[in-house]
Design an enzyme around this catalytic site. Structure first.
Site, mmCIF file in Angstrom:
data_model
loop_
_atom_site.group_PDB
_atom_site.id
_atom_site.type_symbol
_atom_site.label_atom_id
_atom_site.label_comp_id
_atom_site.label_asym_id
_atom_site.label_seq_id
_atom_site.Cartn_x
_atom_site.Cartn_y
_atom_site.Cartn_z
ATOM 1 N N SER A 1 1.063 -7.646 -1.203
ATOM 2 C CA SER A 1 1.409 -6.591 -2.261
ATOM 3 C C SER A 1 1.473 -7.567 -3.636
ATOM 4 C CB SER A 1 2.273 -5.586 -2.905
ATOM 5 O OG SER A 1 2.157 -5.182 -3.933
ATOM 6 N N HIS B 1 -3.123 -6.614 -2.483
ATOM 7 C CA HIS B 1 -3.206 -5.779 -2.670
ATOM 8 C C HIS B 1 -2.583 -5.786 -4.846
ATOM 9 C CE1 HIS B 1 -2.145 -0.881 -2.812
ATOM 10 N NE2 HIS B 1 -1.315 -1.454 -3.190
ATOM 11 N N ASP C 1 -1.539 -4.414 -7.618
ATOM 12 C CA ASP C 1 -1.172 -3.017 -8.393
ATOM 13 C C ASP C 1 -0.702 -3.024 -9.870
ATOM 14 O OD1 ASP C 1 -0.069 -1.763 -6.176
ATOM 15 O OD2 ASP C 1 1.107 -2.855 -5.899
ATOM 16 N N MET D 1 0.325 -0.491 -12.962
ATOM 17 C CA MET D 1 1.024 0.649 -13.970
ATOM 18 C C MET D 1 1.107 0.503 -15.084
ATOM 19 S SD MET D 1 4.287 -0.424 -11.347
ATOM 20 C CE MET D 1 4.121 -0.491 -9.180
ATOM 21 N N HIS E 1 -5.206 -1.329 -7.443
ATOM 22 C CA HIS E 1 -4.006 0.009 -6.603
ATOM 23 C C HIS E 1 -3.821 0.588 -8.291
ATOM 24 C CE1 HIS E 1 -0.649 2.752 -5.478
ATOM 25 N NE2 HIS E 1 -1.475 3.386 -5.450
ATOM 26 N N MET F 1 -2.536 3.297 -11.245
ATOM 27 C CA MET F 1 -1.315 3.539 -11.324
ATOM 28 C C MET F 1 -1.462 4.524 -12.302
ATOM 29 S SD MET F 1 1.858 2.726 -8.174
ATOM 30 C CE MET F 1 0.644 0.802 -7.905
ATOM 31 N N MET G 1 0.645 7.258 -0.538
ATOM 32 C CA MET G 1 1.820 6.612 -0.255
ATOM 33 C C MET G 1 2.437 7.449 0.312
ATOM 34 S SD MET G 1 1.295 4.178 -2.720
ATOM 35 C CE MET G 1 2.659 3.866 -3.127
ATOM 36 N N ASP H 1 1.503 2.506 1.823
ATOM 37 C CA ASP H 1 1.408 1.797 0.700
ATOM 38 C C ASP H 1 3.153 1.667 0.312
ATOM 39 O OD1 ASP H 1 2.331 -0.095 -1.184
ATOM 40 O OD2 ASP H 1 0.157 0.570 -2.609
HETATM 41 C C1 DX5 Z 1 4.884 0.757 -5.188
HETATM 42 C C2 DX5 Z 1 3.830 0.116 -5.369
HETATM 43 C C3 DX5 Z 1 3.324 -0.635 -4.071
HETATM 44 C C4 DX5 Z 1 4.292 -2.064 -3.331
HETATM 45 C C5 DX5 Z 1 4.829 -1.985 -2.829
HETATM 46 O O1 DX5 Z 1 4.266 1.749 -6.557
HETATM 47 O O2 DX5 Z 1 2.785 0.850 -5.227
HETATM 48 O O3 DX5 Z 1 1.722 -1.504 -3.951
HETATM 49 O O4 DX5 Z 1 3.982 -3.123 -3.236
HETATM 50 O O5 DX5 Z 1 5.949 -2.594 -2.203
HETATM 51 P P1 DX5 Z 1 7.364 -2.819 -1.086
HETATM 52 O O6 DX5 Z 1 5.770 -2.790 -0.281
HETATM 53 O O7 DX5 Z 1 8.059 -3.369 -1.419
HETATM 54 O O8 DX5 Z 1 7.366 -1.271 -0.716
HETATM 55 ZN ZN ZN Z 2 0.156 -0.243 -4.422
#
Ligand code: DX5
Ligand code: ZN
Length: 218
Positions: free
Chosen positions: A9, A34, A36, A38, A68, A70, A139, A177
């Site tokens: 990630s 990956h 992310d 947000m 991903h 979010m 998740m 994840d």
């Molecule tokens: C969390 C994200 C993850 C995050 C995971 O909200 O969706 O993808 O990067 O991070 P680690 O591996 O540090 O838990």
């Molecule tokens: Zn993620």
């Protein structure tokens, strides 16, 4: 079960040098990254946008960009992420919008489609979408931040999704994840997970080649 696949990630990379961070797993031969996204609404944090994805491509990333979303309104950004170069767009089942229509728009824009659910969301919520996705993301932490502890109470959901997949003859990947390292990945693998997102544990590892090899051997 599908062969195990490690998706580092980018959230745990260097925010001031994202292209260089993206190149780290690529240099190890890892094909997935990956990413992310947000929106400060669905989760209480901000991260990257379509411009980041486009910049990764411009700086030479040829990885499968597992994006991903979010976001409370992911449907408004499908085209932007597809044009920027995302490979997969995974949307959440929780917010109120047209998930089925969004999954179909994602595929219409040439991306593959995933559906994600939070630890507190019953697995039944994703059941209506299984036939329309390439990936189900279970998740294993509450999304929003890297570096959180893995939640073992999410493990039964992996097993249920796997049962549905085999009963219905479907072919989607099962991704986990949040809080994933070699030990927690083993627990998820035992329930049927095949795709492992690892942020903190991957980037903090002193021997990333050995780390990747451990995942390949899961
Ligand atoms: C969390 C994200 C993850 C995050 C995971 O909200 O969706 O993808 O990067 O991070 P680690 O591996 O540090 O838990
Ligand atoms: Zn993620």
């Amino acid at each position: 079960m599908k062969p195990p696949l490690l998706a580092p990630s980018l959230l745990a990379g260097d925010p001031g040098a994202l292209a260089a961070s993206a190149a780290v797993p690529a240099a190890l031969g890892l094909e997935w990254l990956h990413v992310d996204i947000m929106d400060a609404h669905f989760v209480p944090n901000l991260s990257f946008g379509p411009g980041t994805v486009a910049a990764l491509r411009r700086h030479g990333s040829r990885q499968f960009l597992d994006t991903h979303l979010m976001m409370t309104e992911p449907h408004r950004y499908v085209e932007a992420f597809a044009k920027a170069g995302s490979s997969r767009l995974t949307i959440h089942v929780e917010p109120g919008y047209d998930q089925a229509g969004t999954l179909s728009a994602i595929r219409g824009h040439g991306c593959s489609a995933g559906i994600a659910l939070n630890p507190g969301t019953p697995i039944e919520a994703v059941e209506p979408f299984l036939k329309d996705v390439d990936l189900v993301l279970v998740m294993t932490v509450q999304p929003g931040f890297g570096g959180q502890a893995f939640r073992a109470d999410t493990l039964p959901k992996i097993a249920q999704v796997r049962r549905w997949r085999s009963e219905r003859g479907l072919d989607f990947r099962i991704e986990v994840d949040g809080g994933i390292d070699v030990a927690t990945a083993r627990l998820c693998r035992a329930e049927g997970a095949d795709t492992f997102v690892a942020g903190t544990s991957f980037f903090a590892s002193e021997d990333r080649a050995a780390f990747a090899a451990a995942f390949a051997a899961l």
